[in-house]
Design a protein around this motif. Structure first.
Motif, PDB file in Angstrom:
ATOM      1  N   TYR A   1       2.727   5.015  40.076  1.00 44.26           N
ATOM      2  CA  TYR A   1       2.721   3.843  39.338  1.00 44.26           C
ATOM      3  C   TYR A   1       0.795   3.625  39.094  1.00 44.26           C
ATOM      4  O   TYR A   1       0.717   3.661  38.014  1.00 44.26           O
ATOM      5  CB  TYR A   1       2.519   2.962  40.311  1.00 44.26           C
ATOM      6  CG  TYR A   1       2.429   0.809  39.269  1.00 44.26           C
ATOM      7  CD1 TYR A   1       3.171   0.756  39.204  1.00 44.26           C
ATOM      8  CD2 TYR A   1       0.930   0.980  39.947  1.00 44.26           C
ATOM      9  CE1 TYR A   1       3.119  -0.016  38.345  1.00 44.26           C
ATOM     10  CE2 TYR A   1       1.222  -0.275  39.150  1.00 44.26           C
ATOM     11  CZ  TYR A   1       1.935  -0.953  38.519  1.00 44.26           C
ATOM     12  OH  TYR A   1       1.563  -2.250  38.818  1.00 44.26           O
TER      13      TYR A   1
ATOM     14  N   LYS B   1       5.439   1.454  27.763  1.00 38.83           N
ATOM     15  CA  LYS B   1       3.716   2.164  27.959  1.00 38.83           C
ATOM     16  C   LYS B   1       3.552   2.848  28.070  1.00 38.83           C
ATOM     17  O   LYS B   1       4.524   3.696  28.282  1.00 38.83           O
ATOM     18  CB  LYS B   1       3.206   0.904  28.844  1.00 38.83           C
ATOM     19  CG  LYS B   1       2.026   1.557  28.963  1.00 38.83           C
ATOM     20  CD  LYS B   1       1.549   0.969  30.886  1.00 38.83           C
ATOM     21  CE  LYS B   1       1.370  -0.739  30.144  1.00 38.83           C
ATOM     22  NZ  LYS B   1       0.897  -1.554  31.739  1.00 38.83           N
TER      23      LYS B   1
ATOM     24  N   GLU C   1       6.293  -5.020  34.446  1.00 45.06           N
ATOM     25  CA  GLU C   1       6.272  -4.086  33.228  1.00 45.06           C
ATOM     26  C   GLU C   1       6.798  -3.621  32.473  1.00 45.06           C
ATOM     27  O   GLU C   1       6.691  -3.500  31.300  1.00 45.06           O
ATOM     28  CB  GLU C   1       5.012  -2.288  34.159  1.00 45.06           C
ATOM     29  CG  GLU C   1       4.457  -2.753  34.876  1.00 45.06           C
ATOM     30  CD  GLU C   1       3.289  -2.761  34.484  1.00 45.06           C
ATOM     31  OE1 GLU C   1       2.765  -3.006  33.264  1.00 45.06           O
ATOM     32  OE2 GLU C   1       1.712  -2.959  34.409  1.00 45.06           O
TER      33      GLU C   1
ATOM     34  N   PRO D   1      -5.131   3.725  35.044  1.00 40.85           N
ATOM     35  CA  PRO D   1      -5.382   3.818  35.688  1.00 40.85           C
ATOM     36  C   PRO D   1      -5.500   2.160  36.438  1.00 40.85           C
ATOM     37  O   PRO D   1      -6.267   2.641  36.565  1.00 40.85           O
ATOM     38  CB  PRO D   1      -5.115   4.866  37.416  1.00 40.85           C
ATOM     39  CG  PRO D   1      -5.633   6.473  36.438  1.00 40.85           C
ATOM     40  CD  PRO D   1      -6.092   5.483  34.956  1.00 40.85           C
TER      41      PRO D   1
ATOM     42  N   PRO E   1       2.535   6.170  29.084  1.00 45.38           N
ATOM     43  CA  PRO E   1       1.330   6.753  29.989  1.00 45.38           C
ATOM     44  C   PRO E   1      -0.169   7.054  30.224  1.00 45.38           C
ATOM     45  O   PRO E   1      -0.781   6.604  30.833  1.00 45.38           O
ATOM     46  CB  PRO E   1       2.344   7.395  30.993  1.00 45.38           C
ATOM     47  CG  PRO E   1       3.929   7.636  30.479  1.00 45.38           C
ATOM     48  CD  PRO E   1       3.337   6.771  29.308  1.00 45.38           C
TER      49      PRO E   1
ATOM     50  N   VAL F   1      -3.606   3.661  28.786  1.00 49.23           N
ATOM     51  CA  VAL F   1      -3.601   2.748  30.146  1.00 49.23           C
ATOM     52  C   VAL F   1      -4.304   3.810  30.983  1.00 49.23           C
ATOM     53  O   VAL F   1      -3.968   4.604  32.049  1.00 49.23           O
ATOM     54  CB  VAL F   1      -2.514   2.268  30.530  1.00 49.23           C
ATOM     55  CG1 VAL F   1      -3.336   1.208  31.043  1.00 49.23           C
ATOM     56  CG2 VAL F   1      -1.522   0.908  29.371  1.00 49.23           C
TER      57      VAL F   1
ATOM     58  N   ASN G   1       0.395   5.483  35.680  1.00 52.23           N
ATOM     59  CA  ASN G   1       1.372   4.742  34.585  1.00 52.23           C
ATOM     60  C   ASN G   1       2.762   5.464  34.288  1.00 52.23           C
ATOM     61  O   ASN G   1       4.217   5.689  33.187  1.00 52.23           O
ATOM     62  CB  ASN G   1       0.788   4.406  33.362  1.00 52.23           C
ATOM     63  CG  ASN G   1       0.439   3.189  33.045  1.00 52.23           C
ATOM     64  OD1 ASN G   1       0.024   1.991  33.753  1.00 52.23           O
ATOM     65  ND2 ASN G   1      -1.073   4.111  32.959  1.00 52.23           N
ATOM     66  N   ASP G   2       3.612   6.281  35.480  1.00 57.34           N
ATOM     67  CA  ASP G   2       4.497   7.490  35.285  1.00 57.34           C
ATOM     68  C   ASP G   2       5.742   6.977  36.265  1.00 57.34           C
ATOM     69  O   ASP G   2       6.036   6.761  37.144  1.00 57.34           O
ATOM     70  CB  ASP G   2       3.790   9.107  35.651  1.00 57.34           C
ATOM     71  CG  ASP G   2       5.635   9.477  35.561  1.00 57.34           C
ATOM     72  OD1 ASP G   2       6.205   8.837  35.008  1.00 57.34           O
ATOM     73  OD2 ASP G   2       5.286  10.591  35.506  1.00 57.34           O
ATOM     74  N   TYR G   3       6.355   5.770  35.553  1.00 55.49           N
ATOM     75  CA  TYR G   3       7.254   4.498  35.802  1.00 55.49           C
ATOM     76  C   TYR G   3       8.910   5.287  36.268  1.00 55.49           C
ATOM     77  O   TYR G   3       9.128   5.175  37.099  1.00 55.49           O
ATOM     78  CB  TYR G   3       7.102   3.901  35.060  1.00 55.49           C
ATOM     79  CG  TYR G   3       5.984   2.782  35.067  1.00 55.49           C
ATOM     80  CD1 TYR G   3       4.537   2.469  35.656  1.00 55.49           C
ATOM     81  CD2 TYR G   3       5.782   1.658  33.585  1.00 55.49           C
ATOM     82  CE1 TYR G   3       3.941   1.436  35.867  1.00 55.49           C
ATOM     83  CE2 TYR G   3       4.667   0.828  33.189  1.00 55.49           C
ATOM     84  CZ  TYR G   3       3.963   1.493  34.637  1.00 55.49           C
ATOM     85  OH  TYR G   3       2.849   0.435  34.186  1.00 55.49           O
TER      86      TYR G   3
END
Length: 214
Positions: free
Chosen positions: A139, A28, A174, A35, A30, A33, A142-144
């Motif tokens: 999170y 994904k 994810e 937040p 970042p 998407v 989307n910075d996993y």
């Protein structure tokens, strides 16, 4: 970042995942998407109880009381006291920065909130809630990879942190790693059997990973 903290258990798992970070980054983008609210990640309540008496009893007592809680209301009361312990800091500066970070988040200024939490971590690297809140914000962005790094720091200091464990489970989902997501959720429930939404996630993932009983 306090990278020299001893890494065991989930820390080993997270180190392996972080080494493979570029591969997971393909899952994904970042920036692609927006937040969203981490609905399954337990958060500290808005109003935390005073913890004067809990200093004597300590977290071990509270975690025992959490497992033995006879109903949801009792469990939520004990859970709040645990969050209060985690959130407490003897540093007035750290406390002020945490307040400002929350204000920035409420204003949807996530980048500002992250910078303030980074200042907290630099000032007080052993303050668990600084790491945990920044992990949640990563999170949301989307910075996993960075979220996992912060979760590792939380669990290295407090392996019973059910919020970080639930967050780990969500990130594993994810990544499409349902087996490790299930493991993380189960560990979270073993610590706090009264978590919302997590039991449903465990049920669905158990059927998916281990199959239905014949």
């Amino acid at each position: 970042m306090a990278s020299r903290v001893r890494t065991t258990g989930f820390g080993v798992l997270l180190t392996t995942l972080l080494v493979a970070g570029p591969v997971f980054a393909q899952v994904k983008d970042p920036k692609s998407v927006q937040p969203s609210t981490p609905k399954a990640i337990p958060q500290a309540p808005e109003k935390l109880p005073k913890i004067g008496a809990d200093k004597v009893r300590g977290l071990d007592f509270l975690f025992g009381a959490l497992k033995a809680a006879p109903d949801e209301a009792s469990a939520k009361h004990v859970e709040g006291r645990i969050w209060a312990q985690w959130s407490q800091t003897q540093s007035d500066t750290a406390a002020l920065l945490m307040t400002r970070a929350k204000t920035a988040l409420d204003a949807k200024q996530i980048d500002v909130s992250v910078k303030l939490l980074s200042a907290v971590i630099k000032l007080k690297p052993d303050y668990i809630e600084g790491w945990n809140r920044r992990a949640t914000l990563y999170y949301l962005q989307n910075d996993y990879t960075r979220a996992l790094e912060d979760i590792e720091q939380v669990l290295a200091r407090e392996p019973r942190h059910f919020g970080a464990l639930a967050g780990l489970g969500m990130i594993m989902q994810e990544f499409g790693d349902d087996k490790r997501a299930l493991e993380a959720y189960r560990k979270a429930l073993a610590v706090n059997p009264h978590l919302e939404k997590v039991p449903d996630l465990v049920k669905s993932l158990t059927e998916k990973v281990e199959g239905r009983d014949i």
